[in-house]
Structures are given as structure tokens and as C-alpha cells.
Design a protein around this motif. Structure first.
Motif, PDB file in Angstrom:
ATOM      1  N   ASP A  85       0.861  -1.188   0.000  1.00  0.00           N
ATOM      2  CA  ASP A  85       0.000   0.000   0.000  1.00  0.00           C
ATOM      3  C   ASP A  85       0.900   1.242   0.000  1.00  0.00           C
ATOM      4  N   PHE A  86       1.446   1.546  -1.178  1.00  0.00           N
ATOM      5  CA  PHE A  86       2.407   2.644  -1.295  1.00  0.00           C
ATOM      6  C   PHE A  86       1.832   3.972  -0.808  1.00  0.00           C
ATOM      7  N   THR A  99       1.964   8.506   2.859  1.00  0.00           N
ATOM      8  CA  THR A  99       1.249   9.399   3.775  1.00  0.00           C
ATOM      9  C   THR A  99       1.832   9.292   5.181  1.00  0.00           C
ATOM     10  N   ALA A 100       2.075   8.039   5.613  1.00  0.00           N
ATOM     11  CA  ALA A 100       2.628   7.821   6.951  1.00  0.00           C
ATOM     12  C   ALA A 100       3.985   8.488   7.085  1.00  0.00           C
ATOM     13  N   LEU A 101       4.812   8.328   6.053  1.00  0.00           N
ATOM     14  CA  LEU A 101       6.156   8.894   6.121  1.00  0.00           C
ATOM     15  C   LEU A 101       6.106  10.417   6.072  1.00  0.00           C
ATOM     16  N   HIS A 137      13.631  -3.404  -2.412  1.00  0.00           N
ATOM     17  CA  HIS A 137      13.759  -3.616  -3.849  1.00  0.00           C
ATOM     18  C   HIS A 137      13.721  -2.284  -4.595  1.00  0.00           C
ATOM     19  N   ALA A 138      14.569  -2.183  -5.612  1.00  0.00           N
ATOM     20  CA  ALA A 138      14.780  -0.919  -6.322  1.00  0.00           C
ATOM     21  C   ALA A 138      13.477  -0.317  -6.845  1.00  0.00           C
ATOM     22  N   ASN A 139      12.613  -1.138  -7.431  1.00  0.00           N
ATOM     23  CA  ASN A 139      11.410  -0.585  -8.045  1.00  0.00           C
ATOM     24  C   ASN A 139      10.290  -0.349  -7.038  1.00  0.00           C
ATOM     25  N   ASP A 140      10.296  -1.075  -5.921  1.00  0.00           N
ATOM     26  CA  ASP A 140       9.371  -0.759  -4.827  1.00  0.00           C
ATOM     27  C   ASP A 140       9.718   0.633  -4.288  1.00  0.00           C
ATOM     28  N   PRO A 175       0.508   0.528  -9.563  1.00  0.00           N
ATOM     29  CA  PRO A 175       1.640  -0.398  -9.602  1.00  0.00           C
ATOM     30  C   PRO A 175       1.249  -1.698 -10.297  1.00  0.00           C
ATOM     31  N   ILE A 176       2.154  -2.215 -11.100  1.00  0.00           N
ATOM     32  CA  ILE A 176       1.941  -3.548 -11.676  1.00  0.00           C
ATOM     33  C   ILE A 176       3.145  -4.420 -11.338  1.00  0.00           C
TER      34      ILE A 176
END
Lengths: 377, 377
Positions: free
Chosen positions: B108-109, B114-116, B148-151, B172-173
Motif C-alpha cells: 500500500d504505497f 502518507t505515513a512517512l 527492492h529498487a522498483n518498490d 503499480p503492476i
């Protein structure tokens, strides 16, 4: 022991230079011949065809007893500063007599220098139109104009010598037949450096063989030969990326020339093409080559001027005679004597020569400072 | 018309990228696919294997409708700035949705961002230990660590999107099977860019053929392929001649790193050797490559930060759909639109991209800006 001094470039050493060495010894009957020689970058703003170590060895083989390097901050300068650097070093080494070649050795250089010293303003600072201004002042003071490169240089030796606490005796000799910069090898025994270099790049050994010592021929045949084209990719890259606020600080850069150089670097296809494009009535080719050298080495005017106030003797080679002479004068040297580089010298005392040599090495491939020791012949 | 956006490098464009393009269209049912693509210098601080024009054409051939360049002052930056530059451009172009590949698209990006945003300090400025600091803060705020780089990049898209007046929808896919940076081609249909490049430099077309579009294969077979080793002579020359007071100003240079780089440049024999010698626990290879890129291009931190405040849309290519879309959004563009370079843009508005391309051209040989017009497919 007393010594005679020569200020040289040996690009490369040819029969004219050997004649100069032999005549200097004969005229002065000196015990030791001290040669100050430009390093890897020369007075006309170009790389030496052979590196400084090769050329220093050739000098020793041709009869020099002691060879020291004219630092890059003097070697790549207009005549009056080049002369000052060389004269300072010979004087520092206790040399009593300086022998130099001139087109007109019969000129009374001493009188001209004295007359100009009385008549003129300050010629000690770099000035774009130095030669012109200087000749105008000289003409006004003496009625004489110096139009030949070595007459001019000789005159500069007198001016520099004039400022020494203990001036040397200066002895002009007649240059042998070929004009400085003459491009073809026509004479049977003498040729200009320009002609020898042109033939060397064509690998025309037959033309070169009669006009250089055998040792020079061998070096030309076996070593990598450098010219400006070799360094052009680096210069172009530099001019394409550097900020003009920075390049405007480079030594001998003229007002606005940094913009012109940046523009022409965009599309120039070679160093020659670049020079042609940058050339205008305001600048001579030699001047532009000197600025190009400063740009390539990222030498700022400030660095150069600071360094000029801290001259030093950098040994490139000597024989037994040179060693004995050095031993005699060493304790009275008014400037530092450097025989080997170390980290402190690389970063400070010798940093400009180190940088100049390191860039030269990018093309030449041979270390110019690290792990090097003076030749002992 | 409504558009979907992608932020890419295409180094070079392979089947994973084509899948990304196709999935983005299918998921969003967009009328137009807008691709923001790094130019000749990439996020990991390295030159692109194929130049920006070749890669832009490949993007159009693979289904993109409009390709714009991510300027060098965003493209060669850490993830959060790279993401910000891309998100800004897509938003400026009126794109409603951004589709990106992630290792864990189920995260849940949005919640994490938001949290950060609530928990953390300022992550908008460049910081040597950004990733570490960021993950520590993220872990403290959410209990999650992104490894992970793309995360990580995806997360940065959310953070950047969060700052927009009109945020886009982010989708995201799942990345297809191969890990980012995986070095060997093992799968029958997908491979990482790293693996494709390694095979291309070996000219192993058999390995590449199944994992890239036919158009990519042809370009790899026929164009000059660039890597860092090609630019190493220029970087080394630069580090050998530049004053540390100047190199200390280069973008992303860390305190004291300019001295270390100068030292290692003296003896390094290749770019790889140089990086190994400079590497320490304090810096990642990627960080060092980015600093090397800034040094090569003489990009100062000040130039980069100033330029980041003046983003623009630089067109690399479009088809009829892209043209129609561009026509629709053009009048509302909040940033300048550049289709062709002129002297003013070369010296000012586009000067950093021009410089980056001009240095790339020193190796690649093809003009990167002058006389170039966007592809019209």
C-alpha cells in the motif's frame, strides 16, 4: 669550476643545437655546460615531440653536463617571461655566462635593453600586445625594431639579466643558416626544428638523418611522437564542459576569448580547424596555442603567477662534470633543488609540472614524474 | 483524450518494457501513452547504451504515442529526485494515471507515503544516506522496509505525487519474473536490461533475440554501443587537471570525496578499476557512478538545483495520437515546451542537456541536439 648556460627546448635536438653547445664551450672555455630546457610543453604553446626525459638524455649525449627543467609556468609563456624563467635558473645555479643564438648577434642588445629600461613602462606583466608595444617603445627609444624570434628572445635575456643582482655575461652567436621555423629540410647539415618535426611525422628518416645527431634519429624512430592533434579530444571535451567563469581564469586568456573558444569547440573537427576558427586579427596563432595549452592543463593565471614567484631547480640529468658542478653550487642555491617527486611535491611545490606531465602521459604513456630519477650519464 | 504516463529509461527497450506499455494501456484504457524517458545519462550514473534518439524511436515503435526527455538534472539523481522530475513532467502534460512496475505491487504505497510524510523530516534535499535514513523513518512510521529498487522508486512516485496540486492516479503492476539488475538471460521471453546490455557488448544476438522487440535488436546490431569505459579517458583527464575547489562543487560530491577521486585517478587503469579504488563503505557504486557522471559533465550542485526549479518538456517524438494529445494540452502547459534547440536554448534553457549530449556525442558521434527534430511516426 665555472659554467656556461644555455636556455633551450630541443624539440628535438638537432645539429643546430649541437653547434650551439659546442660553440658555447669553445667561446667560454667553461668547465661545465648547464642547460635549462622546457619540459613537455613549449614556448609556442605546444607539446614537445619527445618527452622531457628523452630530450634531456639527448642533451647529455650531445655534450650538456647538467640539464634542468624550465617549469611549465615559465616554459609556456611569452618571450619575456620565458627568458626571465631561464635566466633566473641559470643565475641561481651560479652560471657566469649565457650563450644564445640570434639572427643578428651583431646587434648591441645590451644598449637596447638599457635604453628600453629607461624609456618604457612596465613590461614585466603579461600583455596581449606585448611584442607590438615593446617594439613601439624600443623603436621610440633606439630607432631599432626586432623582427626575428631569436633576436627578440635574446633581447629578453638582456632585460631579465639586467634585473639580476649579479648579471651574467651574455654572448650572442650567429644562428646557422636556416631561419627559425623554416619548414623544409634543404641544407645538407642544418635544418629547423619545424622541418625536422614535419619530416619525423612523415617518418622521412632519409631527410632527417643528415641534420640531427644519431641519438636523436633513433629516439624519433622508436618513441611515440606527440603533437597537438593527440591532445585535441581532451581540449575539446574541456571546452565543451567547462563553465566560462572558470575558463576565463585560464592563463593568458583574453577578455571574451573564452566564449569564442567555447563556441568554436562545438563544431571544430581537429585542433588545426579549431585554431583556424578561433583566429582573428587580435590574436596570433602562438598566443592561441598558449591559451589552448593553459586550457588543456587547466592552468589559471593566478596559479601561474603564484608559481612564478617560487621558481626551483628540477634536475633532469647530469654526468660526472655536472654532478661535481652541482656539488659546488648546491649550498648556495637561492631556490629549492628537486631531484625526485614525492606526494608533497606532487600536490604542492611541483604540482603544475606534475599536472602538465600527467596530461602528457595520457597520450605518451610514459610516466613523466612518478618513479623518475635524473639521468646519470 | 485522456493519457496514461510511464517513467522510463529503456536501456535498451526490451520485452519487459513492452509488457509495461501494453499493460498500462489495457489497465487504463487511455487514449494516449505518454513516456518520460531519461536522455543519454541514466539514473544509476551511467551512459545509455543507445542514444536518446534511438531509444525514443524504439519507444514509439513499441507503442508509446508521445516521448519526452527527462532532463539530465533529474535523470542522474537519486530515486526521490528522479521520481519527482518524472512525476512533474507527466503532471505538467495533464496525464491522469501513472503505471509503474514494482517487485511488490501489493504494497500500500499510498499509505506508506502518507505515513512517512507525517512522520519524517525533509527528504526533498539530496542526502548521501537518503535510502538508509528513509528506510529507518519508514520502518519507524509503518513497520515496513523497502529493499527492492522498483518498490523504492514506486514509493518515491507516491511521495512526489503527494506534492502535486492535482495528484495523478498511481497504478503499480507486477514486474515480470526477472529481478531488476539480474545479469544473465535465463528466461525465454524476459530479461533485465543489465543482462541485455551484457549480451549486447558480447554481440550475443542469439541470447538477446527472444527477449527484445525486433526493432531493438536491429539497433543494437547496427548502432555504436556506449558504456562508461568509453568516457573514462575524459573523466580521468578531468580529474587529473581540475582544481579540487572546483571538483568539490560537482553535484552529489561528498565531503572529501573530491580528494579521493583525484588520488585514484592518478593510477587507475580503467573506469572499473577507478570505481573499485574509490569505493568504500561510505558510498555505494551507484552513488559513485552518479558523482563520476557529474564530474564528467562538470555539473555543479548549484547548476543542478537551479535547473530543477525550471523543468521543461523536451519532445523526442510522437505519432498522430501523441500529436493530437499534445495539441490538446499545449495551451495549459505550466512549463516551457521545447521541440528544437537554438542558440539561446543551447546556452541557457537547455544548456545542461546540451552539454550532456555533446559529451555523449564525443564517443557516439551522432549529434544529440543540434539539427535534431522530434521523431514523427
Amino acid at each position: 669550476m665555472h659554467a656556461v648556460g644555455l636556455i633551450t627546448e630541443y624539440n628535438p635536438l638537432h645539429n643546430g643545437h649541437r653547434y650551439h653547445l659546442e660553440t658555447a664551450k669553445r667561446l667560454t672555455d667553461a668547465d661545465c655546460t648547464v642547460v635549462v630546457m622546457s619540459g613537455n610543453w613549449l614556448q609556442r604553446g605546444e607539446p614537445a615531440i619527445l618527452d622531457k626525459w628523452t630530450r634531456a638524455k639527448l642533451a647529455l649525449q650531445a655534450g650538456a653536463d647538467l640539464v634542468v627543467e624550465l617549469p611549465v609556468f615559465y616554459a609556456t609563456q611569452p618571450a619575456h617571461l620565458f627568458a626571465r624563467g631561464g635566466v633566473e635558473l641559470l643565475s641561481a645555479l651560479g652560471v657566469a655566462q649565457l650563450v644564445f643564438g640570434a639572427e643578428h648577434p651583431e646587434l648591441d642588445f645590451g644598449r637596447l635593453a638599457t635604453a628600453l629600461a629607461g624609456a618604457s613602462g612596465d613590461f614585466s606583466h603579461y600583455n596581449a600586445t606585448y611584442a607590438t608595444q615593446f617594439n613601439a617603445a624600443l623603436k621610440a627609444a633606439t630607432g631599432v625594431t626586432l623582427t626575428h624570434a631569436n633576436d627578440m628572445l635574446g633581447f629578453c635575456y638582456y632585460v631579465a639579466n639586467h634585473h639580476l643582482a649579479h648579471p651574467m655575461q651574455l654572448l650572442p652567436i650567429k644562428r646557422q643558416r636556416v631561419a627559425h621555423g623554416e619548414e623544409k629540410i634543404a641544407d645538407s647539415h642544418f635544418a629547423s626544428g619545424t622541418a625536422v618535426r614535419a619530416a619525423a611525422f612523415k617518418r622521412d628518416w632519409v631527410a632527417i638523418e643528415p641534420v640531427v645527431p644519431a641519438s636523436t634519429l633513433i629516439q624519433l624512430q622508436t618513441q611515440r611522437l606527440q603533437c597537438w592533434d593527440d591532445f585535441w579530444p581532451f581540449l575539446q571535451y574541456q571546452l565543451l564542459t567547462v563553465n566560462v567563469a572558470q575558463s576565463g581564469q585560464y592563463d593568458q586568456m583574453a577578455e571574451g576569448l573564452e566564449y569564442r573558444m567555447r563556441e568554436k569547440a562545438q563544431t571544430a573537427t581537429s585542433f588545426t580547424d579549431f585554431l583556424h576558427q578561433v583566429k582573428s586579427k587580435r590574436y596570433t596563432y602562438t598566443r592561441l596555442q598558449r591559451v589552448a595549452t593553459a586550457a588543456l592543463l587547466q592552468l589559471t593565471q593566478r596559479e601561474v603567477q603564484t608559481a612564478q614567484a617560487h621558481n626551483y631547480v628540477r634536475l633532469l640529468g647530469f654526468n660526472a662534470t655536472g654532478q661535481a658542478y652541482l656539488h659546488q653550487v648546491k649550498k648556495d642555491l637561492p631556490v629549492p633543488l628537486y631531484t625526485k617527486i614525492n606526494k608533497d611535491l606532487r600536490l604542492h611545490g611541483l604540482n603544475l609540472d606534475y599536472r602538465a606531465g600527467r596530461v602528457y602521459q595520457l597520450v605518451n604513456g610514459a610516466s613523466q614524474d612518478l618513479y623518475r630519477q635524473p639521468w646519470r650519464l
